[in-house]
Design a protein around this motif. Sequence first.
Motif, PDB file in Angstrom:
ATOM      1  N   UNK A   1       1.116  -1.402   0.019  1.00 53.40           N
ATOM      2  CA  UNK A   1       0.051   0.049  -0.078  1.00 53.40           C
ATOM      3  C   UNK A   1       0.834   1.475  -0.059  1.00 53.40           C
ATOM      4  N   UNK A   2       2.048   1.167   0.534  1.00 59.99           N
ATOM      5  CA  UNK A   2       2.892   2.269   0.717  1.00 59.99           C
ATOM      6  C   UNK A   2       3.738   2.648  -0.837  1.00 59.99           C
ATOM      7  N   UNK A   3       3.607   1.716  -1.680  1.00 58.11           N
ATOM      8  CA  UNK A   3       4.584   1.814  -2.738  1.00 58.11           C
ATOM      9  C   UNK A   3       3.823   2.845  -3.684  1.00 58.11           C
ATOM     10  N   UNK A   4       4.250   3.743  -4.010  1.00 60.96           N
ATOM     11  CA  UNK A   4       3.735   4.804  -4.944  1.00 60.96           C
ATOM     12  C   UNK A   4       4.536   5.187  -5.866  1.00 60.96           C
ATOM     13  N   UNK A   5       4.051   5.653  -7.208  1.00 59.51           N
ATOM     14  CA  UNK A   5       4.648   6.151  -8.505  1.00 59.51           C
ATOM     15  C   UNK A   5       5.074   7.459  -8.025  1.00 59.51           C
ATOM     16  N   UNK A   6       5.888   8.212  -8.908  1.00 56.78           N
ATOM     17  CA  UNK A   6       6.583   9.680  -8.570  1.00 56.78           C
ATOM     18  C   UNK A   6       5.072  10.556  -8.654  1.00 56.78           C
TER      19      UNK A   6
ATOM     20  N   UNK B   1     -16.994 -26.805  -9.837  1.00 53.10           N
ATOM     21  CA  UNK B   1     -17.053 -25.626  -9.174  1.00 53.10           C
ATOM     22  C   UNK B   1     -16.401 -24.511 -10.014  1.00 53.10           C
ATOM     23  N   UNK B   2     -17.071 -23.437 -10.344  1.00 54.41           N
ATOM     24  CA  UNK B   2     -16.397 -22.337 -11.150  1.00 54.41           C
ATOM     25  C   UNK B   2     -15.702 -21.190 -10.557  1.00 54.41           C
ATOM     26  N   UNK B   3     -14.523 -21.092 -10.854  1.00 58.41           N
ATOM     27  CA  UNK B   3     -13.882 -20.190  -9.792  1.00 58.41           C
ATOM     28  C   UNK B   3     -13.210 -19.055 -11.113  1.00 58.41           C
ATOM     29  N   UNK B   4     -12.963 -17.669 -10.394  1.00 61.78           N
ATOM     30  CA  UNK B   4     -12.290 -16.706 -11.203  1.00 61.78           C
ATOM     31  C   UNK B   4     -11.311 -16.163 -10.239  1.00 61.78           C
ATOM     32  N   UNK B   5     -10.045 -16.279 -10.474  1.00 61.23           N
ATOM     33  CA  UNK B   5      -8.866 -15.742  -9.470  1.00 61.23           C
ATOM     34  C   UNK B   5      -8.558 -14.237 -10.158  1.00 61.23           C
ATOM     35  N   UNK B   6      -8.567 -13.246  -9.064  1.00 58.21           N
ATOM     36  CA  UNK B   6      -8.274 -11.997  -9.430  1.00 58.21           C
ATOM     37  C   UNK B   6      -6.752 -11.657  -9.979  1.00 58.21           C
ATOM     38  N   UNK B   7      -6.360 -10.444 -10.517  1.00 62.16           N
ATOM     39  CA  UNK B   7      -5.096 -10.143 -10.739  1.00 62.16           C
ATOM     40  C   UNK B   7      -4.650  -8.678 -10.359  1.00 62.16           C
ATOM     41  N   UNK B   8      -3.401  -8.501 -10.262  1.00 64.06           N
ATOM     42  CA  UNK B   8      -2.931  -7.351 -10.036  1.00 64.06           C
ATOM     43  C   UNK B   8      -1.959  -6.691 -10.899  1.00 64.06           C
ATOM     44  N   UNK B   9      -2.078  -5.347 -11.096  1.00 57.59           N
ATOM     45  CA  UNK B   9      -1.196  -4.683 -11.945  1.00 57.59           C
ATOM     46  C   UNK B   9      -0.043  -3.975 -11.160  1.00 57.59           C
ATOM     47  N   UNK B  10       1.097  -4.354 -11.709  1.00 56.24           N
ATOM     48  CA  UNK B  10       2.371  -3.566 -10.846  1.00 56.24           C
ATOM     49  C   UNK B  10       2.921  -2.649 -11.845  1.00 56.24           C
ATOM     50  N   UNK B  11       2.542  -1.262 -11.565  1.00 60.06           N
ATOM     51  CA  UNK B  11       2.745  -0.268 -12.207  1.00 60.06           C
ATOM     52  C   UNK B  11       4.314   0.303 -12.256  1.00 60.06           C
TER      53      UNK B  11
END
Length: 417
Positions: A48-53, A77-87
């Motif tokens: 959470x503390x990681x920020x872009x310029x 059982x149908x499942x959906x796994x979330x993704x993240x984006x590392x900017x």
Amino acid sequence: MTDFTLRALSQPEAQAVDPLTELLRAGARELIAQAVEAELQGLLNQHAESRLPDGRQAVVRNGYLPERTVQTGLGDVEIKVPKVRDRSGSGIRFNSALLPPYLKRARSVEELLPWLYLKGISTGDFQDSLAALLGDQAKGLSANTISRLKSQWLEEHQQWRQRDLASSRYVYWWADGVHSNVRMDDRLCLLVIIGVTEHGRKELVAVEDGYRESTASWEELLQGLRERGLETAPKLAIGDGALGFWKALTKTYPASRHQRCWVHKTANVLNKLPKSMQPKVKEALHDIWMAETRDAAKVAFDRALTRFSSKYPKAMDCLAKDREELLAFYDFPAEHWVHIRTTNPIESTFATVRLRTKRTRNCGSRDTTLAMVYKLLESAQKNWKRIKGFNLLTLVVNNVKFKDGEQVKDQSDRNAA
């Protein structure tokens, strides 16, 4: 609840897809999704503390991977796994320990899901139960993730218990005291009410802990419903004759009619008989509640008392004391009889809760126990079907008279009813 009733309710049907299996299958996707979301939130909090310029957060949610299925003993059982984006370009990715990419088949979901409901909310037990599905991979699910999931369920349950009921109205109620040993006290039980709306849909009205025979516990529950806006009394309430519920109902909602549950009554009567006589008496009781008219039921009632009272007075006294309350259903639509003669909606939902909690007596506190039961019922509620003849509920709400299950249409019949 007697042992006789528990045995009758818990006998599995060979190869049949029973309601419990459907319940667990329906709840699997939601509960697993919540656990994965808790994992994801742990990763996001970590960065959470990681920020872009420019001040934007570096690691953010980014949709979902394509849906896939996990084959389980309860079905796919149908499942959906979330993704993240590392900017930031650091290569941070979200990898679920619960649903790794290679997982195609769960080995012991029949064990996993009851534990998720009943023991999984405990940090240590949650990891043990997940090991039935993931093996050593369960070690990657942190205690913080489990605690976050626990807090979420507790908060959801608390919000539900405080919900506004001013716009709610129920035509029928099923009430029962569901015994559970999870708190190491056989006198404690769950006080449960399930209702039928004017549109025929079943809804969980209340689930609290208390003492089954205590009128005070039931009165506190019912008064709480009134204070949150549920002013209209149900037309009919169905429950076991031993409950302190009835005195509390008469005080809080005096307009409600009372119907004793025939499953409970049958069990209570048969328990006072030698095993050799139980089949004959059970058949006689069946003749009563399956009679097409109240008059025919009364004849069958008298016949049973005459046949068995001299040799088995305690059993027949048990039957006779609730005579009028056992026959109240005749004043309601015949299409509804299959629903309102017993507390089956509660019994079928909780049969496995009773069995599983006997094995998990060290499960947590009052709040965690109630939260687990709430999550179980929340999942079950999504698959409850409307009652038969739901279109007739409007007539019941508007006090249209019924005699022997049929609508009374003229004044002479109305007077006779």
